[in-house]
Design a protein around this motif. Sequence first.
Motif, short mmCIF file in Angstrom:
data_model
loop_
_atom_site.label_atom_id
_atom_site.label_comp_id
_atom_site.label_asym_id
_atom_site.label_seq_id
_atom_site.Cartn_x
_atom_site.Cartn_y
_atom_site.Cartn_z
N PRO A 49 0.78 -1.38 0.07
CA PRO A 49 0.00 0.30 -0.09
C PRO A 49 0.78 1.37 0.10
O PRO A 49 2.01 1.37 0.37
N ASP A 50 0.36 2.17 -0.48
CA ASP A 50 1.02 3.68 -0.42
C ASP A 50 0.91 4.24 1.04
O ASP A 50 -0.05 4.87 1.35
N ILE A 51 2.05 3.99 1.68
CA ILE A 51 1.84 4.36 3.21
C ILE A 51 1.67 5.80 3.26
O ILE A 51 0.74 6.33 4.11
N PRO A 52 2.52 6.81 2.77
CA PRO A 52 2.29 8.29 2.65
C PRO A 52 0.68 8.59 2.47
O PRO A 52 0.17 9.48 3.15
N ALA A 53 0.22 7.94 1.36
CA ALA A 53 -1.37 8.33 1.12
C ALA A 53 -2.28 8.01 2.16
O ALA A 53 -3.05 8.48 2.55
N ARG A 59 -5.09 10.80 8.66
CA ARG A 59 -4.99 12.21 9.47
C ARG A 59 -6.08 13.06 9.12
O ARG A 59 -6.81 13.49 9.90
N ARG A 60 -6.46 13.03 7.81
CA ARG A 60 -7.62 13.88 7.45
C ARG A 60 -8.96 13.36 8.00
O ARG A 60 -9.82 13.93 8.35
N ARG A 61 -9.25 12.14 7.64
CA ARG A 61 -10.51 11.55 8.20
C ARG A 61 -10.80 11.04 9.81
O ARG A 61 -11.82 11.19 10.22
N PHE A 62 -9.65 10.50 10.22
CA PHE A 62 -9.77 10.24 11.58
C PHE A 62 -9.13 10.96 12.55
O PHE A 62 -9.34 10.58 13.80
N GLY A 63 -8.31 11.90 12.13
CA GLY A 63 -7.40 12.62 12.98
C GLY A 63 -6.26 11.78 13.62
O GLY A 63 -5.82 12.43 14.67
N TRP A 64 -5.72 10.84 13.00
CA TRP A 64 -4.79 9.92 13.46
C TRP A 64 -3.44 10.91 13.41
O TRP A 64 -3.13 11.40 12.29
N GLU A 65 -2.38 10.54 14.27
CA GLU A 65 -1.24 10.99 14.00
C GLU A 65 -0.20 9.89 13.13
O GLU A 65 -0.77 8.85 12.91
N ASP A 66 0.59 10.37 12.29
CA ASP A 66 1.44 9.41 11.59
C ASP A 66 2.07 8.19 12.11
O ASP A 66 2.05 7.03 11.85
N SER A 67 2.47 8.57 13.59
CA SER A 67 2.92 7.56 14.21
C SER A 67 1.83 6.35 14.65
O SER A 67 2.33 5.19 14.68
N VAL A 72 -0.65 0.95 13.44
CA VAL A 72 -1.76 0.05 13.06
C VAL A 72 -1.49 -0.66 11.80
O VAL A 72 -2.01 -1.60 11.46
N LEU A 73 -0.83 0.02 10.71
CA LEU A 73 -0.24 -0.77 9.53
C LEU A 73 0.61 -1.73 9.70
O LEU A 73 0.95 -2.41 8.65
N LYS A 74 1.33 -1.76 10.75
CA LYS A 74 2.67 -2.78 10.85
C LYS A 74 2.07 -4.16 10.49
O LYS A 74 2.82 -4.81 9.89
N PRO A 75 0.98 -4.91 11.09
CA PRO A 75 0.72 -6.08 10.70
C PRO A 75 0.43 -6.23 9.18
O PRO A 75 0.42 -7.29 8.50
#
Length: 139
Positions: A49-53, A59-67, A72-75
């Motif tokens: 997957p395109d990680i930066p995208a 960030r926009r939709r859920f307000g998540w920090e990049d970290s 979440v995407l590690k698995p």
Amino acid sequence: AARVEFARKHARVRRSWQVSTEFPSHAVVEAYMKPMVDRSSEALEFGEPDIPALAAFCRRRFGWEDSYTAEVLKPVLKACRATTFQTRIDQFASFYARAARIRSKRVQKVVMELTGGSAPADVLLTEGGGSAPSASARA
């Protein structure tokens, strides 16, 4: 017609069966009969997957920090990077053949005839619960 048939078949299950006047849903029947599918003849490409995208989207939709997104995407990334291959349907046949245990002597006879006497011994059960003797042992 479908409503009446459904109610008739389920009369014993529940005497006071209530079937909605919208059953079956026209939208569901239509979706089943005419599914919307991708008609593209373009070959599928699998990749990471395109990680930066994804991070920007989260960030926009859920307000998540990049970290947090990275955690979440590690698995997901681990699964993507695992070297796997796509199995074919015929690769499951040997598993199911070994999983079957045939007790019926008539069915055993047919299996032996179809396989030319080479059916796996663990598939054919004797009355005692053990495997049936092979064709060469019976001769």
